[in-house]
Design an enzyme around this catalytic site. Structure first.
Site, PDB file in Angstrom:
ATOM      1  N   LYS A   1      67.775  33.468  66.665  1.00  0.00           N
ATOM      2  CA  LYS A   1      67.857  34.827  66.137  1.00  0.00           C
ATOM      3  C   LYS A   1      68.852  34.716  65.136  1.00  0.00           C
ATOM      4  O   LYS A   1      69.690  33.901  65.221  1.00  0.00           O
ATOM      5  CB  LYS A   1      68.121  35.565  67.712  1.00  0.00           C
ATOM      6  CG  LYS A   1      67.776  37.304  67.249  1.00  0.00           C
ATOM      7  CD  LYS A   1      66.398  37.365  67.313  1.00  0.00           C
ATOM      8  CE  LYS A   1      65.899  38.614  66.952  1.00  0.00           C
ATOM      9  NZ  LYS A   1      64.470  39.304  67.457  1.00  0.00           N
TER      10      LYS A   1
HETATM   11  P1  NAD Z   1      62.227  48.973  63.529  1.00  0.00           P
HETATM   12  O1  NAD Z   1      63.567  49.233  62.858  1.00  0.00           O
HETATM   13  O2  NAD Z   1      61.181  48.971  62.764  1.00  0.00           O
HETATM   14  O3  NAD Z   1      62.235  50.292  64.547  1.00  0.00           O
HETATM   15  C1  NAD Z   1      63.028  50.801  65.439  1.00  0.00           C
HETATM   16  C2  NAD Z   1      62.795  51.895  65.945  1.00  0.00           C
HETATM   17  O4  NAD Z   1      63.807  52.778  66.889  1.00  0.00           O
HETATM   18  C3  NAD Z   1      62.996  53.341  64.748  1.00  0.00           C
HETATM   19  O5  NAD Z   1      61.835  54.295  65.034  1.00  0.00           O
HETATM   20  C4  NAD Z   1      64.494  53.813  64.995  1.00  0.00           C
HETATM   21  O6  NAD Z   1      64.454  55.150  64.559  1.00  0.00           O
HETATM   22  C5  NAD Z   1      64.284  53.755  66.902  1.00  0.00           C
HETATM   23  N1  NAD Z   1      65.489  54.038  67.024  1.00  0.00           N
HETATM   24  C6  NAD Z   1      66.802  53.507  66.993  1.00  0.00           C
HETATM   25  N2  NAD Z   1      67.815  53.844  67.896  1.00  0.00           N
HETATM   26  C7  NAD Z   1      67.218  54.672  68.662  1.00  0.00           C
HETATM   27  C8  NAD Z   1      67.682  55.128  69.962  1.00  0.00           C
HETATM   28  N3  NAD Z   1      68.925  55.295  70.248  1.00  0.00           N
HETATM   29  N4  NAD Z   1      66.613  55.863  70.712  1.00  0.00           N
HETATM   30  C9  NAD Z   1      65.380  56.035  70.247  1.00  0.00           C
HETATM   31  N5  NAD Z   1      64.719  55.151  69.057  1.00  0.00           N
HETATM   32  C10 NAD Z   1      65.561  54.613  68.438  1.00  0.00           C
HETATM   33  O7  NAD Z   1      62.189  47.870  64.493  1.00  0.00           O
HETATM   34  P2  NAD Z   1      61.045  47.461  65.381  1.00  0.00           P
HETATM   35  O8  NAD Z   1      60.774  45.927  64.536  1.00  0.00           O
HETATM   36  O9  NAD Z   1      59.990  48.171  65.773  1.00  0.00           O
HETATM   37  O10 NAD Z   1      61.740  46.688  66.753  1.00  0.00           O
HETATM   38  C11 NAD Z   1      62.028  47.493  67.842  1.00  0.00           C
HETATM   39  C12 NAD Z   1      62.344  46.414  69.042  1.00  0.00           C
HETATM   40  O11 NAD Z   1      61.250  45.521  69.171  1.00  0.00           O
HETATM   41  C13 NAD Z   1      63.507  45.817  68.932  1.00  0.00           C
HETATM   42  O12 NAD Z   1      64.098  45.556  70.118  1.00  0.00           O
HETATM   43  C14 NAD Z   1      62.841  44.574  68.445  1.00  0.00           C
HETATM   44  O13 NAD Z   1      63.520  43.207  68.511  1.00  0.00           O
HETATM   45  C15 NAD Z   1      61.652  44.307  69.151  1.00  0.00           C
HETATM   46  N6  NAD Z   1      60.614  43.224  68.530  1.00  0.00           N
HETATM   47  C16 NAD Z   1      60.194  43.609  67.330  1.00  0.00           C
HETATM   48  C17 NAD Z   1      59.122  42.702  66.730  1.00  0.00           C
HETATM   49  C18 NAD Z   1      58.571  42.772  65.545  1.00  0.00           C
HETATM   50  O14 NAD Z   1      57.625  42.193  65.193  1.00  0.00           O
HETATM   51  N7  NAD Z   1      59.093  43.807  64.747  1.00  0.00           N
HETATM   52  C19 NAD Z   1      58.666  41.797  67.750  1.00  0.00           C
HETATM   53  C20 NAD Z   1      59.255  41.448  69.023  1.00  0.00           C
HETATM   54  C21 NAD Z   1      60.079  42.333  69.312  1.00  0.00           C
END
Ligand code: NAD
Length: 439
Positions: free
Chosen positions: A125
């Site tokens: 990571k």
């Molecule tokens: P992203 O940046 O696209 O979206 C994050 C979302 O969370 C946004 O809508 C943001 O406004 C919201 N957010 C931020 N702080 C917040 C809070 N305090 N309360 C509520 N909402 C809040 O990120 P993402 O890629 O969707 O990732 C989200 C999670 O999924 C992370 O934990 C990431 O590690 C995990 N993840 C992502 C992927 C991927 O392919 N993108 C894969 C596996 C896991």
């Protein structure tokens, strides 16, 4: 906070650094899950000792020239947990809360996730501690290029392959791939996954994590007796994971009764129109749901959103959202972890005791890394697949992993998280035992 038991030879340093930060809590949760699996598996303590530590940890300074001529210096990290099962794989996050502890925990979780899915990768990571919303596009590009340069010595298509995560996307991956290619003097699209299609990205990657979360949520309801049609879902986070999860669950017949983003939570008893909400964010001044309105809509805080009555709750924003402070008030039947590490290990025990079924992140959100793996394979072979091929294989990998984790957990009378960790740890430990310790 319950600390993971110290392991001989680990030294007191880690324990002495304990601070009550989200990153530290996440690291201790990750170590607790590993230790629990190791104890249940009666794992050789020598293998356990190796798996508790990360193979390589890099902290870098990321100086950039700002548009106004000032210089800002940010701190970046890349942590590789293990390369025993194959090259390291994991996302890059740009967020103010990024810390070494958080990145370390996320690298470990990537190892277990890849192992649950039987992908030939170890976990890694990376991240930069920065608020990207405060930077212009040019500043972000300079930040991404300088960070890529700084971690160059340890990444490579057969060493460590970054991907998007929170606040990073296809554009970030295009800059990373270009920087790496320029510096080595040859085209290397396979250095990252999650790239734009035109640069060797895979069809079906952008929505893969959300589609995977929806597939796992549907499989969970089907297996444990909740009809999908009309099931109420609440989703925290409306980004890459949250939106696509909402999209596919709505398509499968679920009612999305609550979603939230950084601006707060939005609920509707008859179900939200997630496509209208996405459209709104494309043009809203903050690119968030702030100000979205429709008849019957109610707003709640993010804390309240997690406590709404529903069949399935999907935390898909950040880590450490379900903790000892709210776990006893969660009303969902199932929690399907779209985010990485959204549930603390204490909360996990409370939920298990209350009969709330938690589908762990290392299974639930593995759709993204699975299609990243397909993208990497397509890149190495220079032979793109079509969408049907990608989604057919994604379903095959996810159904296999889901059935295996559920069957194993039921047979061993452990929670799905304990079962998933036991399977993952036993696979990586077996690979480690077969390879032996170099030299
Ligand atoms: P992203 O940046 O696209 O979206 C994050 C979302 O969370 C946004 O809508 C943001 O406004 C919201 N957010 C931020 N702080 C917040 C809070 N305090 N309360 C509520 N909402 C809040 O990120 P993402 O890629 O969707 O990732 C989200 C999670 O999924 C992370 O934990 C990431 O590690 C995990 N993840 C992502 C992927 C991927 O392919 N993108 C894969 C596996 C896991």
């Amino acid at each position: 906070m319950t600390l993971a038991p110290p392991v001989a030879h680990e030294g007191p340093a880690l324990q002495a650094q304990v601070q009550d930060t989200p990153g530290m809590r996440m690291l201790y949760s990750a170590l607790n899950h590993l230790d629990d699996a190791a104890a249940r598996l009666n794992l050789d303590p020598n293998l356990h000792r190796i798996l508790r530590t990360c193979e390589r940890t890099l902290t870098v300074a990321v100086p950039i020239e700002l548009d106004d001529g000032e210089t800002a210096v940010y701190t970046g990290y890349r942590v590789q947990h293990t390369s025993v099962p194959g090259p390291c794989k994991g996302g890059v996050r740009f967020h103010a809360d990024v810390s070494l502890e958080e990145v370390t925990a996320l690298a470990q979780l990537m190892t277990w996730k890849c192992a649950v899915l039987n992908l030939p990768y170890g976990g890694a990571k990376g991240g930069v501690s920065v608020s990207p919303a405060t930077l212009s596009e040019n500043e972000l590009r300079r930040l991404t290029r300088r960070y890529t340069y700084a971690i160059m010595p340890i990444i490579g298509p057969k060493k460590d392959i970054p991907a998007p995560d929170v606040n990073t996307d296809e554009r970030t991956m295009a800059w990373m791939s270009d920087t790496y290619s320029m510096l080595i003097g040859e085209a290397s699209q396979e250095i990252v996954t999650g790239k734009p299609l035109i640069l060797g990205g895979s069809v079906g990657r952008a929505d893969a994590t959300g589609l995977g979360v929806a597939i796992i949520a549907e499989s969970t309801m089907k297996r444990y007796g909740t009809p999908i049609e009309g099931a109420r879902a609440v989703i925290q986070g409306f980004g890459k994971v949250g939106y696509w999860t909402a999209h596919y669950l709505a398509q499968a017949g679920c009612k999305i009764v609550g979603v939230s983003d950084v601006s707060g939570g939005y609920t509707h008893p008859h179900g939200l129109d997630v496509e209208a909400m996405l459209k709104y964010t494309k043009t809203s001044p903050t690119r968030t749901l702030a100000g979205y309105t429709t008849p019957g809509l109610e707003t709640v805080t993010n804390e309240e959103l997690l406590l709404l009555p529903c069949d399935v709750l999907i935390p898909a924003a950040l880590e450490d959202q379900i903790t000892s402070l709210n776990a006893d008030r969660i009303q969902a039947k199932y929690i399907v972890e779209g985010a990485n590490g959204p549930t603390s290990s204490t909360a996990d025990k409370i939920l298990h005791a209350r009969g709330v079924m938690v589908v762990p992140d290392i299974l639930a959100n593995a759709g993204g890394v699975t299609v990243s793996y397909f993208e990497w394979v397509q890149g190495l072979q220079a032979f793109p697949w079509d969408l049907a091929e990608v989604q057919k294989n994604l379903r095959r990998f996810l159904y296999n992993a889901f059935d295996h984790v559920c069957d194993f957990s039921e047979a061993n009378q452990v929670s799905l998280r304990q079962g998933a960790f036991m399977l993952a740890v036993s696979r990586v430990a077996e690979a480690l035992a077969q390879r032996g310790i170099f030299p």
